[in-house]
Design a protein around this motif. Structure first.
Motif, PDB file in Angstrom:
ATOM      1  N   UNK A   1      34.535  46.417  42.986  1.00 31.00           N
ATOM      2  CA  UNK A   1      35.693  46.756  42.285  1.00 31.00           C
ATOM      3  C   UNK A   1      35.409  47.112  40.743  1.00 31.00           C
ATOM      4  N   UNK A   2      34.404  46.419  40.265  1.00 33.88           N
ATOM      5  CA  UNK A   2      33.962  46.671  38.787  1.00 33.88           C
ATOM      6  C   UNK A   2      33.381  48.193  39.058  1.00 33.88           C
TER       7      UNK A   2
ATOM      8  N   UNK B   1      30.871  36.488  49.333  1.00 36.93           N
ATOM      9  CA  UNK B   1      31.844  37.766  49.673  1.00 36.93           C
ATOM     10  C   UNK B   1      32.582  37.897  48.452  1.00 36.93           C
ATOM     11  N   UNK B   2      33.288  37.047  47.488  1.00 39.49           N
ATOM     12  CA  UNK B   2      34.102  37.277  46.620  1.00 39.49           C
ATOM     13  C   UNK B   2      33.253  38.000  45.377  1.00 39.49           C
TER      14      UNK B   2
ATOM     15  N   UNK C   1      32.776  32.091  48.299  1.00 40.94           N
ATOM     16  CA  UNK C   1      33.147  32.286  46.945  1.00 40.94           C
ATOM     17  C   UNK C   1      31.633  33.028  46.290  1.00 40.94           C
TER      18      UNK C   1
ATOM     19  N   UNK D   1      32.800  41.436  46.338  1.00 39.42           N
ATOM     20  CA  UNK D   1      34.220  42.174  46.177  1.00 39.42           C
ATOM     21  C   UNK D   1      34.590  42.765  44.566  1.00 39.42           C
ATOM     22  N   UNK D   2      34.010  41.530  43.839  1.00 38.78           N
ATOM     23  CA  UNK D   2      34.225  41.752  42.254  1.00 38.78           C
ATOM     24  C   UNK D   2      33.434  42.927  41.888  1.00 38.78           C
TER      25      UNK D   2
ATOM     26  N   UNK E   1      31.356  38.863  36.708  1.00 40.24           N
ATOM     27  CA  UNK E   1      31.204  38.533  38.299  1.00 40.24           C
ATOM     28  C   UNK E   1      29.865  37.474  38.494  1.00 40.24           C
TER      29      UNK E   1
END
Lengths: 165, 103
Positions: free
Chosen positions: A69-70, A61-62, A58, A65-66, A28
């Protein structure tokens, strides 16, 4: 020219690091580095709006999020086996695509330039005019897509909550 | 115009695209698959901006990229929500074991 190649090298390092890294967290972070490189490239191509979106969405935010989630699915690294030898034909296909596209693509884009013309009286239109007037339907599609994503995530987590009760 | 440099751009775009495709094909981890998807969409972003620069129509390329980034963010958010749900139900994020997701 050298600056562009350096930016591309940063992007390549980020992408390859994200692909080959065993830990998902490192993947990530390397993806975020690639995003930062792409936003620099977009600034270099005098596309500041797209660069700012790339940097904030990118690389910001992403990545958040990654990482969240990880952290929610931890201890799941290296559990899946990968068959890497089977796909060693990939570099051959890639080099064939590169050679063929470097021959045919520039001619194709020269032909294409007459179709995608958004100039008005010789001046190029501003990005606001393009987004709101020429591609106005895209804005409605974006709103619908965002609403769809929000409803999907709400449904997913409400179902899990009900099941836990 | 950047006609001379375009094959070089295209070489890097293809390299990034195939890295993402390799990541998506080889891995069974759903988060790795989403990372591969993200890499492929980054390659397409560079392709769009390069072609926009080549046909000197950079603002149209920017507007398309903004739409694309939003689509990317929504897809990743929904995919990661599915990953978390799958992990809570199956205790794994292996894509081959997603057949238990019903309802």
């Amino acid at each position: 020219m050298i600056l562009y190649v350096l930016i591309y090298l940063v992007i390549i390092v980020g992408v390859v690091g994200a692909v080959i890294s065993k830990k998902l967290l490192n993947s990530a972070i390397m993806l975020a580095i690639a995003s930062i490189g792409i936003s620099l490239l977009l600034f270099g191509y005098s596309a500041p709006w797209a660069a700012v979106f790339e940097l904030s969405v990118c690389a910001g935010l992403i990545t958040v999020l990654f990482i969240s989630a990880v952290s929610l699915v931890k201890n799941e690294e290296d559990t899946t086996k990968e068959k890497q030898i089977k796909y060693s034909i990939f570099p051959l296909i890639m080099s064939a695509v590169v050679i063929l596209s470097s021959i045919f693509i520039p001619e194709y884009f020269e032909k294409l330039s007459s179709y995608a013309n958004t100039t008005q009286n010789g001046n190029e239109l501003k990005i606001g005019d393009i987004i709101w007037s020429i591609r106005g339907i895209d804005v409605i599609a974006q709103i619908m897509l965002l609403a769809g994503g929000v409803f999907a995530i709400k449904h997913i987590f409400s179902y899990v909550k009900k099941q836990e009760e | 115009m950047q006609n001379i440099y375009f094959p070089l751009d295209w070489f890097f775009i293809t390299l990034i695209f195939f890295s993402g495709a390799y990541c998506m094909i080889v891995s069974k981890n759903i988060i790795k698959l989403l990372i591969g998807f993200e890499i492929i969409s980054k390659a397409s972003i560079i392709a769009i901006i390069t072609s926009g620069y080549l046909i000197s129509n950079i603002n149209l390329a920017q507007s398309i990229i903004i739409v694309m980034i939003l689509v990317e963010a929504v897809v990743i958010a929904t995919g990661l929500a599915l990953v978390v749900k799958s992990y809570r139900i199956n205790k794994t994020i292996d894509i081959t074991k997603l057949s238990n997701m019903k309802g």
